[in-house]
Design an enzyme around this catalytic site. Structure first.
Site, PDB file in Angstrom:
ATOM      1  N   SER A 172       0.890  -1.123   0.077  1.00 37.89           N
ATOM      2  CA  SER A 172       0.007  -0.158  -0.240  1.00 37.89           C
ATOM      3  C   SER A 172       0.730   1.141  -0.089  1.00 37.89           C
ATOM      4  O   SER A 172       0.245   2.408  -0.336  1.00 37.89           O
ATOM      5  CB  SER A 172      -0.784  -0.082   1.250  1.00 37.89           C
ATOM      6  OG  SER A 172      -0.093   0.059   2.343  1.00 37.89           O
ATOM      7  N   ASP A 420      -3.253   6.245  11.455  1.00 31.37           N
ATOM      8  CA  ASP A 420      -2.437   5.847  10.334  1.00 31.37           C
ATOM      9  C   ASP A 420      -1.192   6.350  10.524  1.00 31.37           C
ATOM     10  O   ASP A 420      -1.165   7.683  10.087  1.00 31.37           O
ATOM     11  CB  ASP A 420      -3.295   5.978   8.825  1.00 31.37           C
ATOM     12  CG  ASP A 420      -2.306   5.349   7.951  1.00 31.37           C
ATOM     13  OD1 ASP A 420      -0.959   4.892   8.007  1.00 31.37           O
ATOM     14  OD2 ASP A 420      -2.842   5.369   6.712  1.00 31.37           O
ATOM     15  N   HIS A 423       1.145   5.418   6.359  1.00 34.35           N
ATOM     16  CA  HIS A 423       1.233   6.055   4.864  1.00 34.35           C
ATOM     17  C   HIS A 423       1.303   7.521   5.150  1.00 34.35           C
ATOM     18  O   HIS A 423       1.286   8.134   6.113  1.00 34.35           O
ATOM     19  CB  HIS A 423      -0.165   5.556   4.557  1.00 34.35           C
ATOM     20  CG  HIS A 423      -0.536   4.254   4.225  1.00 34.35           C
ATOM     21  ND1 HIS A 423      -1.311   3.256   5.361  1.00 34.35           N
ATOM     22  CD2 HIS A 423      -0.350   3.180   3.398  1.00 34.35           C
ATOM     23  CE1 HIS A 423      -1.026   2.212   4.920  1.00 34.35           C
ATOM     24  NE2 HIS A 423      -0.562   2.019   3.776  1.00 34.35           N
TER      25      HIS A 423
END
Length: 444
Positions: A172, A420, A423
């Site tokens: 990702s 998160d 990312h």
């Protein structure tokens, strides 16, 4: 310089701040006539043999009335100084510095795109739309220690990539990165979305004006794997990983690609059962299974080495970047245990260290990729290490954090949400990766 200029004027231009001796400034007019060159190091007076040739010689002592030892020292030091300046100019700006070591410096101009101008930002990285209140993280740029790093030039990049194909192969983070590239390129032309797999994890875009195709290929292990987890990364069973079988999702595409960025690492931390020749070899973090604990270092090295061997025997004619692992910035926990990332400014070099797990992955990568680089150069393959670890390590402020979802605290300021810290917000620090990549491309 004109060869007919009066010599007194020439002397003044050489050393304008120095008061010249009278014998230089008052040379009788009849002595001046056209001459071909001036020889440094002799007396100003014409010798009898030179008068017929119209030559003059130049006397250091008249311009620099130093003592003999001082004049000798000047003659010795001046060539060394000039040589140093020449080397400085010769090697400056030609990619001789380490692009991966430096610091983040203020960038008042900010990003070249935003969440409204770019249609390619996925919801989890759209920090601005999701309501992140601060914007300071948008106003920094990466500055390597010993050279200037030009900003990514989307027009030049697209012209260079005319009729070419790119792919970002990995997990990702690769998907996060391809969005960044698409957004920066969208300032010139918005790409057309032309393909996705059944799970919408592998995707492809096309820039029609340049016949340029860029894709992201979902292959988090680079090897064949059965993965059992939900949308939020919660696993229901161990990964079934075949260490001796590379993932066809990327190997089948490999020879059709002109450029690619390959990465892995992060997913090897997940509990997994390892297979070789379709038989269980061992596992990682499987206490309820009666299997040998082999660990992530064993598995990652085995797969990475297999992937590099595939590349080295491929006779590929394009350019292959192997990207090193990038760090997360979870504090007081991890992804599934309430970790957070609330810092609002970059670190300086030395203020933070890699976590032990990232060190393990990175050490394997540096060792295996550098060996492969040396082999690649001998067989004519263009394989490069893309070491964005430190650049990324210094940006704890660039993650979505609590703003992974839309307006997470709109109804409850104390709501517990998934954070998160892995990312990157878009726009955000990940955009600087493209500055580094373009510089490496141009230096090729």
């Amino acid at each position: 310089m004109c060869s007919h200029a009066p010599f007194a004027e020439l002397a003044f231009q050489i050393h304008p701040s120095h008061r010249l001796p009278e014998e230089v400034l008052t040379v009788p007019r009849q002595r001046f006539r056209p001459f071909r060159h001036v020889t440094i190091g002799s007396n100003l007076e014409d010798t009898p043999s030179e008068r017929g040739r119209g030559e003059m010689k130049f006397n250091w002592k008249l311009l620099f009335p130093f003592k003999h030892n001082q004049l000798l020292m000047l003659k010795l030091l001046l060539p060394i100084l000039l040589m140093g300046i020449a080397f400085r100019f010769l090697f400056a700006g030609f990619g001789k510095c380490n692009l991966f070591v430096g610091e983040w410096i203020p960038n008042p101009s900010g990003p070249v795109y935003n969440n409204e101008s770019c249609p390619h930002i996925e919801a989890h990285q759209n920090c601005m739309k999701n309501g992140r209140p601060d914007t300071e993280y948008l106003y920094w740029r990466w500055q390597p220690r010993d050279c200037q790093l030009p900003k990514f030039d989307p027009q030049r990049f697209l012209e260079t990539m005319r009729d070419k194909t790119w792919a970002l192969i990995g997990d990702s983070i690769s998907r996060n990165h391809v969005q960044s590239m698409l957004c920066m390129l969208s300032t010139v032309e918005v790409a057309i979305y032309i393909y996705h797999d059944e799970e919408y994890k592998s995707k492809k875009w096309w820039f029609p004006s340049y016949n340029f195709t860029i894709s992201v290929v979902w292959s988090p292990f680079l090897a064949e794997a059965a993965i059992f987890e939900d949308y939020n990364g919660v696993s229901t069973s161990e990964v079934e990983l075949h260490l001796d079988v590379l993932d066809k999702k990327w190997t089948d595409e490999f020879h059709r690609l002109d450029y690619m960025i390959i990465s892995s690492g992060k997913w090897f931390v997940k509990p997994a059962i390892y297979y070789e020749k379709n038989k269980v070899l061992g596992c990682h973090s499987c206490p309820r299974k009666n299997y040998t604990e082999l660990g992530i270092e064993f598995a990652y090295r085995r797969v990475l080495r297999s992937a590099l061997n595939f590349i080295l025997t491929s006779k590929h004619k394009g350019m292959i970047f192997m990207r090193a692992s990038t760090p997360d910035h979870f504090e007081n926990g991890e992804w599934s245990t309430g970790g957070t990332c609330d810092r609002r400014a970059p670190f300086k070099e030395g203020e933070i260290e890699l976590k032990d797990l990232t060190k393990i992955l990175r050490n394997i990568e540096l060792e295996e990729i550098k060996k492969a680089e040396a082999k690649a150069s001998r067989v004519g393959l263009n394989l490069k290490l893309l070491d964005l670890t430190e650049l990324s390590l210094l940006r704890p402020d660039g993650h979505p954090g609590s703003y992974r979802e839309f307006q997470p605290f709109a109804h409850d300021k104390n709501a517990k949400v998934q954070t998160d810290c892995l990312h990157w917000c878009l726009p955000g620090p990940i955009d600087a990766w493209n500055d580094v990549i373009m510089e490496m491309l141009l230096n090729e």
